[in-house]
Design an enzyme around this catalytic site. Structure first.
Site, PDB file in Angstrom:
ATOM      1  CB  VAL A 127     -16.812  32.170  20.087  1.00  0.00           C
ATOM      2  CG1 VAL A 127     -17.872  33.084  19.491  1.00  0.00           C
ATOM      3  CG2 VAL A 127     -16.968  32.065  21.604  1.00  0.00           C
ATOM      4  CG  ASN A 183     -22.382  40.825  23.237  1.00  0.00           C
ATOM      5  OD1 ASN A 183     -22.200  41.583  24.187  1.00  0.00           O
ATOM      6  ND2 ASN A 183     -23.462  40.051  23.149  1.00  0.00           N
ATOM      7  CB  SER A 204     -16.113  43.698  32.092  1.00  0.00           C
ATOM      8  OG  SER A 204     -16.587  43.888  33.410  1.00  0.00           O
ATOM      9  CE1 TYR A 248     -17.422  38.565  32.295  1.00  0.00           C
ATOM     10  CE2 TYR A 248     -16.955  40.341  33.839  1.00  0.00           C
ATOM     11  CZ  TYR A 248     -17.596  39.870  32.711  1.00  0.00           C
ATOM     12  OH  TYR A 248     -18.420  40.716  31.994  1.00  0.00           O
ATOM     13  CB  ALA A 249     -11.028  40.234  36.638  1.00  0.00           C
ATOM     14  CB  ALA A 250      -7.838  36.795  34.031  1.00  0.00           C
ATOM     15  CE  LYS A 261     -16.150  40.286  29.474  1.00  0.00           C
ATOM     16  NZ  LYS A 261     -16.710  40.331  28.103  1.00  0.00           N
TER      17      LYS A 261
END
Length: 239
Positions: free
Chosen positions: A56, A82, A134, A147-149, A151
Site C-alpha cells: 500500500v 486493514n 484502533s 500508531y495513535a496518530a 489511527k
C-alpha cells in the site's frame, strides 16, 4: 473463482490475523475476495479468493493493480483498509524512520487505496470503504504516538470520505476491532494481556470471528456512513 460474482471486496493486509479472518468470513458469505498481501504467500488460497501482492506504500503500483482488478472483476463493492503495522517506542526513543513507516502504512496507505477504488465506486454509484482503526486513535497509548496518530487520522479520513463520496452512494465507516488474539498480540506477556482484558468492562478481549462477522455485515449495509464502531467493551473518555 466464481464467474461474475455478486459482490467483490478488496482486503488489504490479508496476511495478518484479522485479514485472514476477514478473508474467510467474506468468502463464507459468498463474496469474491481479493486478498492483498504485502509479500506473496505460500498458504493455499481459499476457494473464491484472488491473491494479490499489494504494497500500500507503492502508490503507482497500487493504482495500476486497482485498475487491473476493475477490468478483471468489472466492479469493486467494498474496500477493507486493514493493512497496518506497529513500531512502539517512547517519544524520546522514536526515530523518524519508524514514525514515517507507521504513518505511511496505516494512514497514507489507506488514503491511497481509498482514492484508487473511489474512481470505480463513484462510476458505479455504489461502494463501501471500511477503515480499520484502533482504540489508540481515540485515547492514545503510551509508547504508541506514531500508531495513535495514524489511527486517529483514519477516523478523520473516514468522516471526510463519507461527506465527499456520499452524494454518489459511496459509504465510508471506521471499525475499532479491539484487542484480538493475533500475531500482533502474541508477543505480549500474560500480564499485559490480562491488563488489556481488564480495561474492558466485560473483562475480556475480543473474538476474531465476531469482529469478522460484524465487518462483513457492515460492508453489506446501504444506509450507514460516517460512523465509528468500537467492537469491544472499553469505554472511551469521549464518545
Amino acid at each position: 473463482m466464481s464467474a461474475n460474482p455478486t459482490k467483490v471486496v478488496l482486503i488489504t493486509g490479508a496476511g495478518g490475523g484479522l485479514g485472514r479472518g476477514l478473508t474467510e468470513e467474506f468468502t463464507r458469505q459468498g463474496w469474491q475476495v481479493i486478498a492483498g498481501f504485502r509479500q506473496s504467500t505460500a498458504e493455499a488460497p481459499l476457494e473464491n479468493v484472488f491473491p494479490l501482492e499489494l504494497d500500500v506504500t507503492r502508490t503507482a503500483e497500487l493504482d495500476q493493480s486497482i485498475l487491473a482488478l476493475t477490468k478483471r472483476f468489472t466492479r469493486i463493492d467494498a474496500l477493507i483498509n486493514n493493512a497496518g503495522v506497529t513500531a512502539d517506542a517512547t517519544l524520546a526513543q522514536l526515530g523518524d524512520e519508524d514514525w514515517d513507516r507507521v504513518l505511511n502504512i496505516n494512514l497514507r496507505g489507506a488514503f491511497a487505496c481509498a482514492r484508487a477504488v473511489a474512481r470505480t465506486m463513484l462510476r458505479q454509484r455504489d461502494g463501501h470503504i471500511i477503515n480499520i482503526s484502533s482504540h489508540a486513535g481515540r485515547c492514545g497509548a503510551r509508547g504508541q504516538s506514531n500508531y495513535a496518530a495514524a489511527k486517529a487520522g483514519l477516523l478523520g479520513l473516514t468522516q471526510a470520505l463519507a461527506r465527499e463520496l456520499g452524494p454518489r452512494n459511496v459509504r465510508a465507516n471506521a471499525v475499532l476491532p479491539g484487542v484480538l488474539p493475533t500475531r500482533m498480540t502474541a508477543q505480549l506477556s500474560a500480564e499485559q494481556l490480562e491488563g488489556l482484558a481488564q480495561a474492558n468492562v466485560l473483562g475480556r478481549i475480543n473474538a476474531l470471528d465476531e469482529v469478522a462477522r460484524f465487518i462483513v455485515f457492515l460492508a453489506g449495509t446501504r444506509n450507514i456512513s460516517g460512523q465509528i464502531f468500537q467492537l469491544d467493551s472499553r469505554i472511551a473518555p469521549w464518545t
